[in-house]
Design an enzyme around this catalytic site. Structure first.
Site, PDB file in Angstrom:
ATOM      1  CG  ASP A 148      -2.256   0.737   0.950  1.00 40.66           C
ATOM      2  OD1 ASP A 148      -2.198   1.974   0.761  1.00 40.66           O
ATOM      3  OD2 ASP A 148      -3.332   0.108   0.941  1.00 40.66           O
TER       4      ASP A 148
ATOM      5  CG  HIS B 160     -14.748  -0.086  -5.592  1.00 40.81           C
ATOM      6  ND1 HIS B 160     -15.816  -0.215  -4.741  1.00 40.81           N
ATOM      7  CD2 HIS B 160     -13.675   0.212  -4.803  1.00 40.81           C
ATOM      8  CE1 HIS B 160     -15.414   0.005  -3.503  1.00 40.81           C
ATOM      9  NE2 HIS B 160     -14.134   0.242  -3.507  1.00 40.81           N
TER      10      HIS B 160
HETATM   11  C1  LIG Z   1     -10.757   1.097  -0.718  1.00 41.12           C
HETATM   12  S1  LIG Z   1      -9.252   0.808   0.076  1.00 41.12           S
HETATM   13  C2  LIG Z   1      -9.220  -0.953   0.200  1.00 41.12           C
HETATM   14  C3  LIG Z   1      -8.342  -1.458   1.294  1.00 41.12           C
HETATM   15  C4  LIG Z   1      -8.321  -2.981   1.487  1.00 41.12           C
HETATM   16  N1  LIG Z   1      -7.985  -3.712   0.286  1.00 41.12           N
HETATM   17  C5  LIG Z   1      -9.640  -3.461   2.039  1.00 41.12           C
HETATM   18  O1  LIG Z   1     -10.396  -4.119   1.343  1.00 41.12           O
HETATM   19  O2  LIG Z   1      -9.930  -3.144   3.195  1.00 41.12           O
HETATM   20  C6  LIG Z   1      -8.090   1.144  -1.211  1.00 41.12           C
HETATM   21  C7  LIG Z   1      -6.646   1.082  -0.792  1.00 41.12           C
HETATM   22  O3  LIG Z   1      -5.812   1.413  -1.905  1.00 41.12           O
HETATM   23  C8  LIG Z   1      -4.694   2.123  -1.400  1.00 41.12           C
HETATM   24  N2  LIG Z   1      -4.044   2.888  -2.486  1.00 41.12           N
HETATM   25  C9  LIG Z   1      -4.473   4.035  -3.066  1.00 41.12           C
HETATM   26  N3  LIG Z   1      -3.601   4.435  -4.013  1.00 41.12           N
HETATM   27  C10 LIG Z   1      -2.589   3.521  -4.017  1.00 41.12           C
HETATM   28  C11 LIG Z   1      -1.383   3.401  -4.787  1.00 41.12           C
HETATM   29  N4  LIG Z   1      -1.085   4.280  -5.733  1.00 41.12           N
HETATM   30  N5  LIG Z   1      -0.585   2.333  -4.543  1.00 41.12           N
HETATM   31  C12 LIG Z   1      -0.903   1.414  -3.580  1.00 41.12           C
HETATM   32  N6  LIG Z   1      -2.045   1.494  -2.832  1.00 41.12           N
HETATM   33  C13 LIG Z   1      -2.870   2.530  -3.043  1.00 41.12           C
HETATM   34  C14 LIG Z   1      -5.304   3.009  -0.340  1.00 41.12           C
HETATM   35  O4  LIG Z   1      -4.330   3.510   0.566  1.00 41.12           O
HETATM   36  C15 LIG Z   1      -6.289   2.056   0.314  1.00 41.12           C
HETATM   37  O5  LIG Z   1      -5.714   1.353   1.402  1.00 41.12           O
END
Ligand SMILES: C[S@@+](CC[C@H](N)C(=O)[O-])C[C@H]1O[C@@H](n2cnc3c(N)ncnc32)[C@H](O)[C@@H]1O
Length: 361
Positions: free
Chosen positions: A227, A265
């Site tokens: 992440d 999404h």
């Molecule tokens: C909607 S959350 C889902 C978190 C987890 N998979 C869950 O189901 O609880 C989306 C995740 O994508 C991460 N994220 C956003 N941009 C990112 C990037 N460029 N690289 C890696 N992770 C990223 C956010 O920090 C967040 O933790």
């Protein structure tokens, strides 16, 4: 038609149309009453009480001023109507009866001591940072910019807002973690997906709630939570569970399989394609044996009932307005998966309203 028409008379239809319209205008009252119930901790009080609770017992546990007992009764009446409480009759010693309230399956999901507690979702989804932007929707519709509604309303993207506000980031991650705890139940349904894997990287895995559950079920599987650096900075793992900070749009650590839960999404098709191509690269060392495991919504209006479709379509607008993301119909998933260069996929409903999408190179 979603509503029942009148007896065929013009007035009857008009009255029904008015009820339908007003019902949708005032839907927010039900949402906010639910938020009040969560903030007051009513589910915990009834749970700890251990038996049906009367209005006066609940008011006393909440330490309410007597002038608020009538208010509480009216909130409970709406919430009971909406399925969050059930009423039962208690026989009093003087031979009289008194109404008492018990929790129902949806309100049990707000008991804070339970791992299945979804209170952080109520808190995050109904926080002013998620709601206020809706007042700018007309401006958003009429402006010629590629902004999300959130950006139009606040001047910053939701991701930038989170990164600049540690408290909000914690609130967001707690909401994600709460939703992910439900995954423990789903893991029973989809165990086969993780069997025979040597390594797994959970891309956008947040603080690792899902990966920890997978790690507990498959202790020999080498798991990596990937992440943004600030999200994983204070996370610690174990021998087979590590946290890596990075940007999934640049590159993703190699593994036998990649998990993308509740990630695609958040992004439009162009950016989702980029993520999927990086996932394909990450599993390339495993040849045809590698896979990408997506957990997300698949809209299926034909097979799903009205309530389920409404929830999925609500989520679609939340993703659109906050992130320029989207919930996808089955055929949109197919297009995205094939465009990213994968050769086959399989969609199976899990977790009540999400789907498990297994994608193969
Ligand atoms: C909607 S959350 C889902 C978190 C987890 N998979 C869950 O189901 O609880 C989306 C995740 O994508 C991460 N994220 C956003 N941009 C990112 C990037 N460029 N690289 C890696 N992770 C990223 C956010 O920090 C967040 O933790």
């Amino acid at each position: 038609m979603p509503f029942i028409t009148g007896n065929g008379s013009e007035e009857g239809e008009l009255y029904h149309a008015q009820i339908h319209l007003y019902k949708h205008v005032y839907n927010f009252v039900s949402s906010m009453a639910l938020k009040s119930m969560m903030e007051l901790g009513i589910a915990d009080i009834i749970h700890n009480h251990g038996k049906p609770i009367t209005l006066s017992e609940l008011a006393s546990a909440l330490k309410l001023h007597p002038s608020k007992i009538g208010v509480l009764h009216r909130f409970l009446r709406l919430l009971t109507h909406n399925g969050f409480f059930a009423k039962t009759k208690l026989q009093l010693q003087n031979g009289k009866e008194e109404i008492a309230y018990v929790l129902t399956p949806p309100s049990k999901l707000l008991i804070k001591s339970k791992p299945t507690c979804l209170a952080p979702i109520v808190k995050g989804a109904l926080h002013s940072s998620s709601l206020d932007m809706w007042h700018s929707s007309k401006t958003w519709f009429t402006e010629d910019k590629g902004h999300t509604l959130y950006e139009t309303a606040t001047g910053v993207s939701f991701w930038d807002y989170l990164n600049g506000e540690p408290d909000s980031l914690v609130m967001f991650q707690e909401a994600m973690a709460a939703d992910s705890h439900m995954f423990k139940l789903a893991l029973k349904e989809c165990k086969h997906v993780f069997e025979n894997l040597g390594s797994l990287v959970d891309v956008g895995g947040g603080t690792g709630v899902v990966t920890k559950l997978i790690n507990e079920a498959f202790p020999h599987l080498k798991c990596t939570v990937f992440d943004l650096p600030n999200v994983v900075a204070n996370c610690s793992g174990n021998k087979n569970l590590s946290f890596v900070g990075g940007d999934m749009f640049n590159s993703i650590p190699s593994a036998d399989a990649v998990l993308l839960k509740w990630v695609l999404h958040d992004w439009d098709d162009e950016l989702s394609l980029k993520i999927l191509k990086n996932c394909k690269e990450a599993i390339s060392g495993k040849g045809k044996e590698g896979k990408v495991i997506i957990i997300d919504i698949a809209i299926d209006e034909e097979s799903d009932d009205r309530e389920l479709t409404e929830l999925k379509l609500d989520y679609d607008l939340v993703m659109l307005t906050m992130f320029n993301g989207k919930e996808r119909e089955k055929k949109e998933w197919e297009k995205l998966i094939y465009e990213a260069g994968f050769s086959s996929y399989k969609i199976t409903p899990i977790c009540g309203f999400k789907s498990l999408i297994e994608v193969y190179p």
